[in-house]
Write an enzyme that holds these catalytic residues in place. Structure first.
Site, mmCIF file in Angstrom:
data_model
loop_
_atom_site.group_PDB
_atom_site.id
_atom_site.type_symbol
_atom_site.label_atom_id
_atom_site.label_comp_id
_atom_site.label_asym_id
_atom_site.label_seq_id
_atom_site.Cartn_x
_atom_site.Cartn_y
_atom_site.Cartn_z
ATOM 1 N N ASN A 1 0.860 -1.171 -0.016
ATOM 2 C CA ASN A 1 -0.094 0.102 -0.162
ATOM 3 C C ASN A 1 0.717 1.195 0.057
ATOM 4 O OD1 ASN A 1 -1.532 2.308 1.152
ATOM 5 N ND2 ASN A 1 -3.202 0.880 1.801
ATOM 6 N N ASP B 1 -0.285 4.518 -0.027
ATOM 7 C CA ASP B 1 -1.054 5.917 0.507
ATOM 8 C C ASP B 1 0.008 6.810 1.438
ATOM 9 O OD1 ASP B 1 -3.183 4.609 -0.452
ATOM 10 O OD2 ASP B 1 -4.151 4.319 1.431
ATOM 11 N N HIS B 2 0.842 6.389 1.991
ATOM 12 C CA HIS B 2 1.635 7.113 2.808
ATOM 13 C C HIS B 2 2.546 7.977 1.963
ATOM 14 C CE1 HIS B 2 -0.061 5.656 6.428
ATOM 15 N NE2 HIS B 2 0.342 4.225 6.018
ATOM 16 N N HIS C 1 -5.819 3.619 -1.520
ATOM 17 C CA HIS C 1 -7.002 3.850 -1.083
ATOM 18 C C HIS C 1 -7.346 5.315 -1.512
ATOM 19 C CE1 HIS C 1 -9.863 4.199 2.590
ATOM 20 N NE2 HIS C 1 -10.637 4.328 1.606
ATOM 21 N N ARG D 1 -9.963 7.916 -1.174
ATOM 22 C CA ARG D 1 -10.755 8.485 -0.178
ATOM 23 C C ARG D 1 -11.563 9.394 -0.811
ATOM 24 N NH1 ARG D 1 -10.515 7.770 5.450
ATOM 25 N NH2 ARG D 1 -9.051 6.087 5.991
ATOM 26 N N ARG E 1 -7.434 12.532 0.857
ATOM 27 C CA ARG E 1 -6.464 13.021 1.750
ATOM 28 C C ARG E 1 -5.132 12.549 1.337
ATOM 29 N NH1 ARG E 1 -7.691 9.777 7.258
ATOM 30 N NH2 ARG E 1 -9.677 10.862 7.021
ATOM 31 N N HIS E 2 -4.931 11.402 0.611
ATOM 32 C CA HIS E 2 -3.658 11.081 -0.028
ATOM 33 C C HIS E 2 -3.731 10.884 -1.420
ATOM 34 C CE1 HIS E 2 -5.655 7.287 1.270
ATOM 35 N NE2 HIS E 2 -5.222 7.590 2.658
ATOM 36 N N GLU F 1 -8.729 0.088 -2.746
ATOM 37 C CA GLU F 1 -9.490 0.430 -1.605
ATOM 38 C C GLU F 1 -10.468 1.553 -1.869
ATOM 39 O OE1 GLU F 1 -7.206 0.586 1.807
ATOM 40 O OE2 GLU F 1 -6.214 -1.185 1.615
ATOM 41 N N THR G 1 -6.724 6.467 10.053
ATOM 42 C CA THR G 1 -6.648 5.529 9.158
ATOM 43 C C THR G 1 -7.926 4.499 9.307
ATOM 44 O OG1 THR G 1 -5.424 3.536 8.346
ATOM 45 C CG2 THR G 1 -5.229 3.950 10.623
ATOM 46 N N THR G 2 -8.090 3.476 8.437
ATOM 47 C CA THR G 2 -9.167 2.333 8.597
ATOM 48 C C THR G 2 -9.224 1.915 9.730
ATOM 49 O OG1 THR G 2 -8.843 2.139 5.926
ATOM 50 C CG2 THR G 2 -10.434 0.786 7.269
ATOM 51 N N GLU H 1 -11.150 -9.452 2.822
ATOM 52 C CA GLU H 1 -9.725 -9.161 3.603
ATOM 53 C C GLU H 1 -9.867 -9.031 5.099
ATOM 54 O OE1 GLU H 1 -7.395 -5.708 1.958
ATOM 55 O OE2 GLU H 1 -6.463 -5.487 3.907
ATOM 56 N N HIS I 1 -3.892 -4.683 7.787
ATOM 57 C CA HIS I 1 -3.908 -3.650 8.941
ATOM 58 C C HIS I 1 -2.934 -3.906 10.110
ATOM 59 C CE1 HIS I 1 -5.501 0.211 9.533
ATOM 60 N NE2 HIS I 1 -4.956 0.055 10.985
ATOM 61 N N GLY I 2 -2.054 -3.285 10.139
ATOM 62 C CA GLY I 2 -0.859 -3.319 11.335
ATOM 63 C C GLY I 2 -0.120 -4.410 11.170
ATOM 64 N N HIS J 1 1.978 0.774 6.091
ATOM 65 C CA HIS J 1 2.783 1.470 7.081
ATOM 66 C C HIS J 1 4.160 0.972 7.434
ATOM 67 C CE1 HIS J 1 3.607 3.647 10.789
ATOM 68 N NE2 HIS J 1 3.373 4.631 10.261
HETATM 69 N N1 PXP Z 1 -5.851 -3.239 4.504
HETATM 70 C C1 PXP Z 1 -6.799 -2.190 4.408
HETATM 71 C C2 PXP Z 1 -8.049 -2.470 4.170
HETATM 72 C C3 PXP Z 1 -6.327 -1.072 4.910
HETATM 73 O O1 PXP Z 1 -7.169 0.107 5.260
HETATM 74 C C4 PXP Z 1 -4.996 -0.688 5.345
HETATM 75 C C5 PXP Z 1 -4.480 0.482 5.653
HETATM 76 O O2 PXP Z 1 -4.568 1.614 4.624
HETATM 77 C C6 PXP Z 1 -4.133 -1.606 5.012
HETATM 78 C C7 PXP Z 1 -4.483 -2.793 4.545
HETATM 79 C C8 PXP Z 1 -2.661 -1.567 5.390
HETATM 80 O O3 PXP Z 1 -2.362 -1.340 6.785
HETATM 81 P P1 PXP Z 1 -1.059 -0.798 7.535
HETATM 82 O O4 PXP Z 1 -0.621 0.519 6.475
HETATM 83 O O5 PXP Z 1 -1.349 -0.699 8.717
HETATM 84 O O6 PXP Z 1 -0.102 -1.871 6.793
#
Ligand code: PXP
Length: 239
Positions: free
Chosen positions: A6, A8-9, A42, A44, A48-49, A69, A99-100, A150, A190-191, A213
């Protein structure tokens, strides 16, 4: 286990200055050269990004797989149907969130989601629903013709103490197995990071992880190539 990145950052960093660098598209293309299996962004509602220009350029240039996303709302569905990513992952969206924050509630929003999946399928886009590791949510996802789920791994990632970590991992394991039995593809995210992936990768029914992230943050220290290759090595540990 496949690994999609991902980016986005990178767009967040670009947008702080309102300029063109660092460019998430360039970053994504470099990541592909280092061996990732797909790019996730993503789009949005508040932009925002990632913005529409990023998504359209990525659609032209990404040669692995593009996972968009998105919230299940008209404006974004129209863009998705026009852009045609390989996969659309439906996520919840709240303006105030950093974040989500968790999975969508498929049962509560079943008619809207059924229509969204139908519209995306008409444009030959596979659909994934970002949900908690909950068997009822998985059943509802299968019922409305989702192709993938997911699994939200935020609770696993935030769990503290051996017992809690084991319990959360078990929830994911059971959910993934159930989804597979119903014929769904299983992604997770996520995380997830370089530490918690070590145990996570042993779950047999997860096809793909979506990570942002941890890998972007590590790339600041060791460079993108090494950050990606280290994560690829972790995701392949069980194959
Ligand atoms: N999956 C989804 C659906 C998300 O919204 C995110 C965060 O944007 C991620 C995965 C990735 O999460 P992380 O940035 O914590 O790795």
């Amino acid at each position: 286990m496949r690994f999609c990145l991902n980016v986005d950052h990178i767009a967040t960093l670009r947008n702080v200055r309102g300029e063109v660098q660092p460019d998430p598209v360039t970053f994504a293309l470099m990541a592909e050269q280092y061996g990732i299996d797909g790019i996730v962004v993503h789009l949005r509602e508040d932009r925002r990004h990632i913005n529409e220009r990023d998504v359209r350029l990525l659609r032209e240039l990404v040669t692995t797989k593009l996972d968009l996303e998105m919230a299940a709302i008209g404006e974004i569905i129209d863009i998705a149907c026009d852009v045609r990513p390989e996969l659309a992952t439906i996520v919840p969206e709240r303006r105030q969130e950093l974040t989500t924050e968790g999975g969508i509630n498929v049962i509560d929003d079943i008619n809207n989601l059924r229509n969204t999946i139908h519209a995306l399928h008409q444009s030959e886009i596979s659909v994934s629903l970002f949900i908690e590791p909950d068997l009822n949510q998985i059943d509802a996802s299968a019922e409305i013709n989702a192709d993938f789920i997911e699994i939200h791994t935020g609770h696993y990632a935030n769990a503290i103490g051996e017992e809690n970590i084991f319990d959360e991992l078990e929830r994911v394991r059971v959910a993934a197995k159930h989804a597979k039995k119903l014929g769904l593809g299983v992604n997770a995210g996520h995380g997830l990071n370089y530490i918690n992936m070590k145990e996570f990768v042993a779950i047999p029914d997860i096809d793909e992880v979506s990570i942002g992230h941890a890998v972007i943050a590590r790339s600041l220290f060791v460079g993108l190539e090494l950050a990606i290759k280290e994560m690829i090595a972790l995701t392949r540990m069980n194959s």
